[in-house]
Scaffold this motif. Structure first.
Motif, mmCIF file in Angstrom:
data_model
loop_
_atom_site.group_PDB
_atom_site.id
_atom_site.type_symbol
_atom_site.label_atom_id
_atom_site.label_comp_id
_atom_site.label_asym_id
_atom_site.label_seq_id
_atom_site.Cartn_x
_atom_site.Cartn_y
_atom_site.Cartn_z
ATOM 1 N N PRO A 55 -4.569 8.417 14.588
ATOM 2 C CA PRO A 55 -5.210 8.141 15.884
ATOM 3 C C PRO A 55 -6.708 8.414 15.884
ATOM 4 C CG PRO A 55 -3.895 10.152 16.005
ATOM 5 C CD PRO A 55 -3.592 9.515 14.692
ATOM 6 N N GLU A 56 -7.123 9.523 15.262
ATOM 7 C CA GLU A 56 -8.544 9.852 15.262
ATOM 8 C C GLU A 56 -9.335 8.864 14.417
ATOM 9 O OE1 GLU A 56 -9.270 13.908 14.234
ATOM 10 O OE2 GLU A 56 -8.091 14.707 15.908
ATOM 11 N N GLY A 57 -8.750 8.429 13.297
ATOM 12 C CA GLY A 57 -9.451 7.480 12.434
ATOM 13 C C GLY A 57 -9.744 6.179 13.149
ATOM 14 N N GLN A 115 -9.309 -0.940 11.813
ATOM 15 C CA GLN A 115 -8.698 -0.955 10.489
ATOM 16 C C GLN A 115 -9.614 -0.379 9.409
ATOM 17 O OE1 GLN A 115 -9.384 -3.700 12.264
ATOM 18 N NE2 GLN A 115 -10.338 -5.300 11.016
ATOM 19 N N THR A 116 -10.915 -0.311 9.671
ATOM 20 C CA THR A 116 -11.821 0.205 8.637
ATOM 21 C C THR A 116 -11.595 1.693 8.380
ATOM 22 O OG1 THR A 116 -13.544 0.505 10.317
ATOM 23 C CG2 THR A 116 -13.607 -1.523 9.029
ATOM 24 N N ALA A 117 -10.958 2.392 9.336
ATOM 25 C CA ALA A 117 -10.598 3.786 9.078
ATOM 26 C C ALA A 117 -9.624 3.875 7.912
ATOM 27 C CB ALA A 117 -9.973 4.404 10.318
ATOM 28 N N PHE A 118 -8.748 2.847 7.770
ATOM 29 C CA PHE A 118 -7.780 2.835 6.676
ATOM 30 C C PHE A 118 -8.424 2.421 5.354
ATOM 31 C CE2 PHE A 118 -5.266 2.024 10.553
ATOM 32 C CZ PHE A 118 -4.428 3.123 10.494
ATOM 33 N N TYR A 119 -9.637 1.872 5.430
ATOM 34 C CA TYR A 119 -10.369 1.564 4.203
ATOM 35 C C TYR A 119 -11.134 2.803 3.721
ATOM 36 C CZ TYR A 119 -9.823 -3.229 6.065
ATOM 37 O OH TYR A 119 -9.326 -4.394 6.585
ATOM 38 N N VAL A 135 -8.004 10.264 23.001
ATOM 39 C CA VAL A 135 -7.899 10.993 21.734
ATOM 40 C C VAL A 135 -9.270 11.525 21.324
ATOM 41 C CG1 VAL A 135 -7.451 10.734 19.256
ATOM 42 C CG2 VAL A 135 -5.862 9.747 20.919
ATOM 43 N N VAL A 136 -10.293 10.692 21.458
ATOM 44 C CA VAL A 136 -11.646 11.109 21.093
ATOM 45 C C VAL A 136 -12.130 12.239 21.988
ATOM 46 C CG1 VAL A 136 -14.054 10.393 20.936
ATOM 47 C CG2 VAL A 136 -12.247 8.856 20.159
ATOM 48 N N VAL A 137 -11.956 12.082 23.303
ATOM 49 C CA VAL A 137 -12.451 13.087 24.252
ATOM 50 C C VAL A 137 -11.838 14.454 23.964
ATOM 51 C CG1 VAL A 137 -12.412 13.796 26.676
ATOM 52 C CG2 VAL A 137 -13.027 11.450 26.068
ATOM 53 N N VAL A 138 -10.532 14.481 23.707
ATOM 54 C CA VAL A 138 -9.881 15.758 23.414
ATOM 55 C C VAL A 138 -10.339 16.296 22.063
ATOM 56 C CG1 VAL A 138 -7.675 16.905 23.008
ATOM 57 C CG2 VAL A 138 -7.876 15.207 24.834
ATOM 58 N N ALA A 139 -10.491 15.410 21.085
ATOM 59 C CA ALA A 139 -10.872 15.848 19.738
ATOM 60 C C ALA A 139 -12.263 16.475 19.716
ATOM 61 C CB ALA A 139 -10.807 14.680 18.762
ATOM 62 N N ILE A 140 -13.189 15.936 20.541
ATOM 63 C CA ILE A 140 -14.567 16.439 20.465
ATOM 64 C C ILE A 140 -14.794 17.657 21.357
ATOM 65 C CG2 ILE A 140 -15.574 14.272 19.707
ATOM 66 C CD1 ILE A 140 -16.153 15.298 23.263
ATOM 67 N N THR A 141 -13.781 18.092 22.098
ATOM 68 C CA THR A 141 -13.980 19.305 22.903
ATOM 69 C C THR A 141 -14.303 20.511 22.024
ATOM 70 O OG1 THR A 141 -11.581 19.678 22.905
ATOM 71 C CG2 THR A 141 -12.527 18.557 24.824
ATOM 72 N N GLY A 142 -13.763 20.525 20.798
ATOM 73 C CA GLY A 142 -14.065 21.616 19.888
ATOM 74 C C GLY A 142 -15.492 21.590 19.367
ATOM 75 N N MET A 143 -16.164 20.445 19.520
ATOM 76 C CA MET A 143 -17.556 20.346 19.088
ATOM 77 C C MET A 143 -18.529 20.883 20.131
ATOM 78 S SD MET A 143 -17.454 16.494 17.447
ATOM 79 C CE MET A 143 -19.250 16.403 17.327
ATOM 80 N N ILE A 144 -18.071 21.068 21.353
ATOM 81 C CA ILE A 144 -18.947 21.557 22.415
ATOM 82 C C ILE A 144 -18.971 23.079 22.328
ATOM 83 C CG2 ILE A 144 -19.369 21.623 24.903
ATOM 84 C CD1 ILE A 144 -17.899 18.946 25.107
#
Length: 625
Positions: free
Chosen positions: A48-50, A62-66, A368-377
């Motif tokens: 999901p994050e990719g 799909q470029t995340a899978f590349y 998914v992105v919003v939750v994932a980047i909470t650790g970056m704040i």
């Protein structure tokens, strides 16, 4: 014997450049279960994050899978951390988009080629930095500025996801321009999209906090696909990802003109710097936790190899992921076999399962992105800076606003310049310690922290607490002259302890010459002590020792103090006090050696101890102040 030594040397050289050879030949079967489980855990986060981070980079999902499989494999071979996960990174994807956005339209073949080219160049920069042993480049960032820079990136990423959560058209520009666009178009919000997005965020947070061992993002993504298929979300006006081609991209060199490659160099330098700065701290923590060594220079090579592979396979720039690395470690990863497992599983998904992602709502990816980047704040880290050091706090805040106002790459330059300016500013502040001899000891320390220190009338011992260089030389000279002029009784000798200076530039050498002349005009001698080799050689080249007698340059402050005591008539008993303290310290050492000596040594030590006791008794003073 010689051949064995040669083989060991060759083996060491191989493992240094190919760290995989340091652990793979000794791989234990009992590690396999933990590594496979960790690989599955990372895969659950990576899918999901990719896909979400690919969109942040302005690339198709799909470029995340590349990019991810080759990145994982290359880091497993060339990296030295055994728990760090190098795959997709929100911060690096954001910087990539910021660099390529002004050069080509997102979604165009040119944009994809430039993005892949940037990854290749960033990889080459990192590899060459590692080969030339430039692992200290992470010090270009102070921790405070890095916290502010990453927080600014996180807010920039978040604001770019808000239109997807609200069902709005995405704006352009910096953080404030995008925020303004969202506010004036709030009345156009697509309510069903907003409900899907907010529900996804809430569910991810709930699963992570209540069932933290479950892959929350993957579960929500699968649920979104199922609900979207059952209720035809696309027909209801909710945007979905759409068809994702199955398979992998072949490795090719992006077709770019020379001037396009040259345009990417500044961004590649910045991206390589941030990538290493973000990765090295977690890698170092993992190595300390699991008791193995990592190499900063080889980490640069590993990160560079990962990006080089991602670019050649038509992906985008990648970096370390703290969340996936932490999950990898918690799942029991012992070696980078976990990354290899994850890489092959990602390839399997890319070959056979990508068509299933077509109904996935974009609002779910945004969640998914919003939750994932909470650790970056870094709220906690910045609050800590506020309480501990207001200058560091100010630097962090300026870095945040630099990123929000000028986008990622310009914000990066601001952050680096701020770090360097802060370094110069702090070093330029004249910090001068007046040293005295600690009671009962023959060592010297700062009188401010040890007010009971003994000082010798006429001898002023000074130590600059920062290395001498052009920015602080004049301020230190002025402070020394001020101290000398205000001293009572008058100063006869200034002893300058240069322990903190590892080298001297021309302005600092000129300052020492001028200081010597000013002291001579006041009938004061200038002595030096604790000179490092480069400092002594610099002063020799500058003919400084023609002005100051070499006998007045000594390796220790104690030597200089003893010379002063023997050359001058001192009121009081400081000379006898020094002798007494030296005898007492020697007696203390002998008493420790007497705790468990051999019989032969006991007799010798007891004889010395008795003689020292007699000498101490002879030097005993009725009153020492």
């Amino acid at each position: 014997m010689a051949s064995q030594a040669t083989r060991n040397k060759n083996r060491l050289s191989i493992t240094r450049f190919l760290p995989i050879m340091s652990w793979l030949p000794n791989y234990q079967r009992i590690w396999l279960r933990g590594d496979v489980l960790a690989g599955l855990t990372v895969l659950a986060l990576l899918i999901p994050e990719g896909m979400a981070y690919a969109e942040i980079a302005g690339m198709p999902p799909q470029t995340a899978f590349y990019a991810a499989p080759i990145g994982l494999l290359m880091y497993a071979i060339f990296g030295t951390s055994r728990q760090l996960v190098v795959a997709v990174s929100a911060a690096i994807a954001t910087m990539s988009a910021a660099a390529i956005g002004p050069l080509a339209a997102s979604g165009s073949p040119e944009y994809a080629a430039l993005t892949a080219g940037l990854a290749i160049l960033a990889g080459l920069v990192s590899i060459f930095a590692g080969l030339f042993k430039l692992g200290r480049i992470a010090s270009f960032f102070s921790e405070s500025v890095l916290a502010g820079f990453v927080t600014g990136l996180a807010l920039t990423i978040a604001i770019k996801q808000v239109p997807k959560l609200f069902g709005l058209e995405g704006g352009a520009g910096n953080f404030w321009e995008r925020l303004y666009e969202i506010i004036i178009h709030l009345n156009e919000t697509h309510l069903l999209t907003l409900v899907v997005g907010l529900f996804s965020i809430a569910l991810i947070f709930l699963l992570e906090h209540r069932f933290h061992k479950l892959p929350a993002a993957l579960i929500v993504m699968v649920l979104g696909i199922i609900l979207s298929s059952l209720f035809a979300f696309e027909a209801l006006g909710i945007k979905v990802v759409g068809d994702i081609p199955a398979g992998l991209a072949p490795p090719i060199l992006p077709s770019l003109a020379l001037d396009q490659w040259l345009l990417l160099i500044p961004a590649a330098l910045g991206l390589a710097l941030v990538n290493f700065a973000e990765a090295y701290g977690p890698a170092r923590n993992f190595s300390a936790k699991h008791s193995y060594e990592i190499s900063a220079n080889q980490e640069l090579v590993g990160l560079g190899a990962a990006n080089l592979g991602a670019g050649f396979f038509q992906g985008f720039s990648i970096g370390s992921s703290l969340s996936k690395s932490a999950a990898n470690d918690r799942a029991g990863a012992k070696t980078p076999v976990a990354l290899i497992v994850c890489a092959f599983l990602t390839i399997f998904v890319a070959l056979f399962f990508t068509p299933l992602f077509a109904p996935l709502p974009e609002a779910v990816l945004a969640a998914v992105v919003v939750v994932a980047i909470t650790g970056m704040i870094k709220v906690k880290a910045i609050r800590r800076l506020y309480h501990l050091n207001r200058m560091d706090f100010t630097l962090a805040i300026v870095a945040i606003f630099g990123v929000l106002t000028f986008e990622a790459l310009q914000g990066l330059m601001i952050a680096v310049i701020l770090s360097l300016l802060a370094l110069v500013w702090r070093a330029s502040q004249s910090k001068l310690s007046v040293l005295g001899r600690e009671p009962g000891r023959l060592i010297f320390s700062d009188n401010r922290w040890h007010p009971d220190n003994h000082t010798i009338p006429g001898l002023m011992i000074l130590r600059p607490d920062e290395g001498l260089f052009f920015a602080n030389a004049d301020a230190l000279r002025n402070e020394i002259i001020t101290l000398v002029d205000s001293a009572q009784p008058p100063v006869k000798v200034v002893l300058l302890d240069l322990e903190m200076s590892n080298q001297l530039d021309v302005p600092s050498m000129d300052m020492l010459v001028e200081l010597h002349e000013e002291l001579v005009n006041r009938n004061i001698d200038m002595w030096l002590s604790r000179l490092h080799g480069p400092v002594r050689r610099a002063l020799e080249r500058g003919n400084f020792f023609q002005k100051i007698n070499l006998k007045n340059v000594r390796p220790r402050n104690l030597d200089s103090m003893l010379e002063y005591l023997t050359a001058d008539i001192i009121d009081g008993f400081e000379d006898i006090e020094v002798v007494r303290d030296g005898l007492k310290m020697t007696q203390d050492v002998i008493e420790k050696l007497l705790t468990n000596p051999t019989e032969e040594r006991r007799e010798v030590l007891e004889n010395y101890h008795q003689k020292l006791a007699e000498m101490l008794k002879a030097t005993k003073l009725n009153s020492i102040k």
